[in-house]
Write an enzyme that holds these catalytic residues in place. Structure first.
Site, PDB file in Angstrom:
ATOM      1  N   HIS A   1       0.051   0.282 -10.085  1.00  0.00           N
ATOM      2  CA  HIS A   1      -0.734  -0.626  -9.239  1.00  0.00           C
ATOM      3  C   HIS A   1      -1.157  -1.867 -10.022  1.00  0.00           C
ATOM      4  O   HIS A   1      -2.354  -2.177 -10.148  1.00  0.00           O
ATOM      5  CB  HIS A   1      -1.964   0.083  -8.675  1.00  0.00           C
ATOM      6  CG  HIS A   1      -2.468  -0.559  -7.399  1.00  0.00           C
ATOM      7  ND1 HIS A   1      -3.101   0.148  -6.410  1.00  0.00           N
ATOM      8  CD2 HIS A   1      -2.417  -1.848  -6.963  1.00  0.00           C
ATOM      9  CE1 HIS A   1      -3.429  -0.674  -5.426  1.00  0.00           C
ATOM     10  NE2 HIS A   1      -3.029  -1.880  -5.746  1.00  0.00           N
TER      11      HIS A   1
ATOM     12  N   ARG B   1       0.855  -1.182   0.000  1.00  0.00           N
ATOM     13  CA  ARG B   1       0.000   0.000   0.000  1.00  0.00           C
ATOM     14  C   ARG B   1       0.891   1.230   0.000  1.00  0.00           C
ATOM     15  O   ARG B   1       1.929   1.283   0.677  1.00  0.00           O
ATOM     16  CB  ARG B   1      -0.915   0.022   1.229  1.00  0.00           C
ATOM     17  CG  ARG B   1      -1.676  -1.253   1.473  1.00  0.00           C
ATOM     18  CD  ARG B   1      -2.576  -1.646   0.334  1.00  0.00           C
ATOM     19  NE  ARG B   1      -3.692  -0.736   0.154  1.00  0.00           N
ATOM     20  CZ  ARG B   1      -4.551  -0.807  -0.846  1.00  0.00           C
ATOM     21  NH1 ARG B   1      -4.384  -1.736  -1.773  1.00  0.00           N
ATOM     22  NH2 ARG B   1      -5.546   0.044  -0.940  1.00  0.00           N
TER      23      ARG B   1
ATOM     24  N   GLU C   1      -3.799   7.521  -5.712  1.00  0.00           N
ATOM     25  CA  GLU C   1      -3.795   6.900  -7.043  1.00  0.00           C
ATOM     26  C   GLU C   1      -5.050   7.294  -7.819  1.00  0.00           C
ATOM     27  O   GLU C   1      -6.163   7.149  -7.290  1.00  0.00           O
ATOM     28  CB  GLU C   1      -3.720   5.380  -6.904  1.00  0.00           C
ATOM     29  CG  GLU C   1      -2.443   4.901  -6.249  1.00  0.00           C
ATOM     30  CD  GLU C   1      -2.403   3.379  -6.081  1.00  0.00           C
ATOM     31  OE1 GLU C   1      -3.455   2.710  -6.315  1.00  0.00           O
ATOM     32  OE2 GLU C   1      -1.346   2.847  -5.726  1.00  0.00           O
TER      33      GLU C   1
END
Length: 538
Positions: free
Chosen positions: A294, A243, A272
């Site tokens: 990601h 994370r 993000e």
């Protein structure tokens, strides 16, 4: 409290709103389970809010903010499901307050995230992205691109959960020495991965490569800042496929500029997508950082697993069964998980079964006996599963494993759970004792079974419509019952008969394609020798 058996007849089909892209595999699972799917992908928040007015479930990924306001727009919501691991964008406390189950898929992307970790690790060690870019520019410079090997290096893993454990196993195949920091695991788990547990400072000092695999919690937010980065060796690499908020991004940028560490592989950032002037964007453009947007769980295989597993869990919840991966309810974990999971459904079915079979005016205090291989496992998840089934069959309130214990306390219902490791006919079993009723169940091939009913040995699947008679053990009884049901068009799928003595009392347990109607039950009760007839919908 008056008990009211719950039936599915006449109820509308459950409806699930899908807010973000979700693989067709998962949508098919929902539809096959009789659940209507309402896609709101690409719609505005106002449109999503309106769609929740009569929704039973909501499926999101990472971009939909599921806050208290959005949850309030869904008065019928039973479940909110996150297609992935993290639930940062979901107000779990608000969902719990409302009795809404929050689901995720903690294990579905394990392999994908593990392999992404090694992709970044190898990219840093062998300078692969830089080599590709230079060749595309027509530059052939092998000396500039000399890398380093993973073999013989020390890998420090922060967080030895599912993904961290898989990284440890694969690191051994590369010939790496593996150390780990995780205050929440046992030495036995570390030994299983052949990993040495150390404190965080020691790990940072000793590691050639540090990889992070922790959830974002108040304890882990900002856990890697300037003080921790200063402990790294100048040739060390830092990998983060966990994370974004775990690392203080400004501190990492300054450490990279000061040559405190050699580089970083970053799959996640705090915001993000990152704003152009933010620290996340600065990391993405830094020459010592190899970044991906990601992609940890973004493989075709992982997305298919996530969609399928999540949809199956959503269907379980909406059709009344306990969840396998509830964030805000106890879920078996660790070595005992494999033993406990099949028995969650057994406990739930016992809860559904009891009030329809016992027909008590008031609920008694219950004892739940965990037998055999279950004798030493934590009982909380099993008790909640039992209570969720019991209360769904006895109240009109919205009940789930999230709020079942709170409602039970409010109603004065108690369950005394205890283990019994004595040998029996079954490797593992659950026995429910309530008043003068005793019901024992087990799991066979993942299917719940009732194996004892008030001392009678049976083998019945407590799912769907059932009919149970108490009668005298006399010739022709089975034929008379079968004839009445057959003439009424009630198809019998299975039948179990058990007796205590020859020509004594007997019990008959039938599974039927539909519940018997009152007229059919009255005809059965009129048969000479039948003392009771129970119709159940479990």
């Amino acid at each position: 409290m008056q008990l009211r058996p719950m039936t599915q007849s006449g109820l509308s089909r459950p409806r699930v709103v899908v807010a973000e892209p979700f693989a067709e595999h998962g949508l098919a699972v929902l539809r096959d389970a009789g659940i209507d799917v309402d896609s709101q992908v690409g719609r505005s928040r106002a449109e999503l809010t309106a769609a929740l007015a009569d929704a039973d479930g909501l499926i999101v990924r990472s971009e939909t903010r599921v806050d208290r306001e959005l949850l309030a727009a869904g008065p019928k919501l039973t479940v909110v499901a996150r297609a992935g691991v993290g639930v940062d964008a979901i107000d779990v406390d608000a969902a719990t307050d409302a009795g809404i189950i929050v689901l995720n898929t903690p294990g579905a992307n394990t392999i994908a995230a593990t392999e992404q970790t090694f992709a970044l690790m190898l990219a840093l060690a062998r300078r692969t992205p830089e080599a590709v870019q230079l060749l595309r520019q027509g530059v052939w410079d092998r000396k500039k691109l000399i890398g380093t090997e993973l073999f013989g290096k020390t890998l420090g893993i922060v967080g030895l959960g599912r993904i961290g454990g898989n990284v440890a196993q694969r690191a051994r195949a590369f010939g790496m020495t593996v150390i780990a920091h995780d205050p929440y695991i046992t030495a036995a788990r570390a030994d299983a991965f052949d990993v040495t547990l150390v404190d965080l400072d020691t790990l940072l000092r000793r590691s050639d490569i540090v990889t992070l695999h922790v959830p974002l919690t108040p304890q882990t937010t900002g856990m890697i800042g300037a003080a921790q980065l200063a402990l790294l060796q100048p040739h060390a690499y830092l990998i983060n496929c966990a994370r974004g908020g775990v690392i203080v991004e400004r501190d990492l940028l300054e450490a990279l500029d000061a040559n405190v560490l050699a580089g970083a592989g970053i799959d996640v950032v705090a915001i993000e997508p990152p704003p152009p002037e933010g620290t996340g964007a600065a990391l993405h453009s830094h020459p010592k950082v190899f970044s991906t947007p990601h992609l940890g769980g973004s493989t075709h295989e992982a997305l298919a697993r996530i969609a399928t597993e999540l949809a199956q869990d959503v269907a379980r919840v909406l059709l009344g069964a306990p969840a396998n991966a509830a964030v805000n309810a106890p879920v078996p974990d660790g070595p005992e998980a494999e033993r406990v999971f099949p028995f969650l459904d057994v406990a739930y079915r016992l809860g559904r079964f009891y009030p329809q079979y016992a027909r008590s005016e008031r609920l008694p205090q219950f004892t739940l006996v965990l037998g055999g291989a279950l004798a030493d496992v934590p009982s909380e998840a099993l008790v909640r599963a039992f209570l969720s089934g019991l209360l769904q069959a006895t109240t009109d309130r919205r009940v789930s494993v999230v709020n079942a214990e709170a409602i039970a306390r409010e109603l004065g219902i108690t369950v005394d759970a205890r283990g019994d490791a004595r040998e029996s006919s079954y490797a593992a079993s659950l026995k429910l004792i309530g008043g003068d009723v005793a019901i024992a169940g087990t799991s066979v091939g993942g299917s719940p079974r009732i194996v004892e009913l008030d001392g009678y040995e049976i083998d019945a699947t407590p799912v769907g419509a059932m009919l149970i008679t108490r009668h005298q053990d006399v010739p022709g009884m089975i034929g008379r019952v079968g004839t009445i049901l057959g003439d009424a068009g009630v198809n019998i799928s299975t039948m179990q008969v058990s007796r205590n003595t020859v020509s004594g009392d007997a019990i008959m347990v039938l599974s039927t394609d539909r519940p018997a109607a009152e007229a059919e039950v009255a005809a059965l009760r009129a048969i000479a020798g039948i003392t009771s007839v129970r119709v159940l919908d479990v």
